[in-house]
Write a protein that holds these residues in place. Structure first.
Motif, PDB file in Angstrom:
ATOM      1  N   HIS A 116     -12.367 -14.014  50.355  1.00  0.00           N
ATOM      2  CA  HIS A 116     -12.903 -12.827  50.578  1.00  0.00           C
ATOM      3  C   HIS A 116     -14.627 -12.647  51.258  1.00  0.00           C
ATOM      4  O   HIS A 116     -14.800 -11.917  52.029  1.00  0.00           O
ATOM      5  CB  HIS A 116     -12.319 -11.304  49.960  1.00  0.00           C
ATOM      6  N   THR A 117     -14.843 -13.372  50.662  1.00  0.00           N
ATOM      7  CA  THR A 117     -16.483 -13.390  51.592  1.00  0.00           C
ATOM      8  C   THR A 117     -16.890 -14.344  52.725  1.00  0.00           C
ATOM      9  O   THR A 117     -17.828 -13.809  53.104  1.00  0.00           O
ATOM     10  CB  THR A 117     -17.616 -13.824  50.495  1.00  0.00           C
TER      11      THR A 117
ATOM     12  N   ASP B 254      -0.129 -18.622  45.049  1.00  0.00           N
ATOM     13  CA  ASP B 254      -1.931 -19.472  44.547  1.00  0.00           C
ATOM     14  C   ASP B 254      -2.466 -20.010  45.280  1.00  0.00           C
ATOM     15  O   ASP B 254      -3.891 -19.989  44.910  1.00  0.00           O
ATOM     16  CB  ASP B 254      -0.811 -20.669  45.149  1.00  0.00           C
ATOM     17  N   TYR B 255      -2.995 -19.786  46.821  1.00  0.00           N
ATOM     18  CA  TYR B 255      -4.163 -20.115  47.854  1.00  0.00           C
ATOM     19  C   TYR B 255      -4.879 -18.632  47.984  1.00  0.00           C
ATOM     20  O   TYR B 255      -5.855 -18.022  47.718  1.00  0.00           O
ATOM     21  CB  TYR B 255      -4.116 -20.500  49.102  1.00  0.00           C
ATOM     22  N   ILE B 256      -3.917 -17.166  48.593  1.00  0.00           N
ATOM     23  CA  ILE B 256      -4.921 -16.083  49.053  1.00  0.00           C
ATOM     24  C   ILE B 256      -5.185 -15.562  47.805  1.00  0.00           C
ATOM     25  O   ILE B 256      -6.239 -15.205  47.719  1.00  0.00           O
ATOM     26  CB  ILE B 256      -3.762 -15.438  50.378  1.00  0.00           C
ATOM     27  N   ILE B 257      -4.275 -14.993  46.903  1.00  0.00           N
ATOM     28  CA  ILE B 257      -4.155 -14.102  46.086  1.00  0.00           C
ATOM     29  C   ILE B 257      -5.641 -15.131  45.351  1.00  0.00           C
ATOM     30  O   ILE B 257      -5.937 -14.670  44.333  1.00  0.00           O
ATOM     31  CB  ILE B 257      -2.918 -13.773  45.208  1.00  0.00           C
TER      32      ILE B 257
ATOM     33  N   ASN C  17      -4.532  -5.091  49.147  1.00  0.00           N
ATOM     34  CA  ASN C  17      -5.237  -5.374  50.754  1.00  0.00           C
ATOM     35  C   ASN C  17      -6.171  -6.283  52.099  1.00  0.00           C
ATOM     36  O   ASN C  17      -5.399  -6.338  52.737  1.00  0.00           O
ATOM     37  CB  ASN C  17      -6.448  -4.100  50.066  1.00  0.00           C
ATOM     38  N   PHE C  18      -5.899  -7.098  50.333  1.00  0.00           N
ATOM     39  CA  PHE C  18      -6.704  -8.230  51.967  1.00  0.00           C
ATOM     40  C   PHE C  18      -5.659  -9.594  52.186  1.00  0.00           C
ATOM     41  O   PHE C  18      -5.867  -9.663  53.359  1.00  0.00           O
ATOM     42  CB  PHE C  18      -7.821  -9.203  50.640  1.00  0.00           C
ATOM     43  N   SER C  19      -4.512  -9.310  51.243  1.00  0.00           N
ATOM     44  CA  SER C  19      -3.110 -10.282  51.421  1.00  0.00           C
ATOM     45  C   SER C  19      -2.807  -8.957  52.986  1.00  0.00           C
ATOM     46  O   SER C  19      -2.771  -9.934  53.479  1.00  0.00           O
ATOM     47  CB  SER C  19      -2.668  -9.832  50.688  1.00  0.00           C
TER      48      SER C  19
END
Length: 72
Positions: A50-51, A40-43, A8-10
């Motif tokens: 996410h903060t 490698d970075y986002i996930i 969901n964040f991605s």
């Protein structure tokens, strides 16, 4: 494999970056995937990222993509 929260964040980031970069979400996904920024970075850094605020994330990922050679 990522969790539902990471997915969901991605998706949230891809759609917002698409708007910022004036590209389609599928183009943004391909750029982030091909440069390994997505995995490698986002996930990979989800717990920290996410903060952070949306504007900061858009700028941070944009700068990182440029460093990786992505033509925006």
């Amino acid at each position: 494999m990522c969790t539902k929260k990471e997915l969901n964040f991605s998706v949230f980031l891809i759609h917002n970056l698409a708007e910022k970069w004036n590209k389609s979400p599928s183009e943004v996904y391909k750029l982030l995937d091909s440069t390994h920024i997505l995995d490698d970075y986002i996930i990979g850094c989800y717990d920290t990222l996410h903060t952070l605020g949306k504007n900061y994330l858009m700028e941070d990922i944009t700068e990182f993509a440029i460093e990786k050679g992505v033509a925006l």
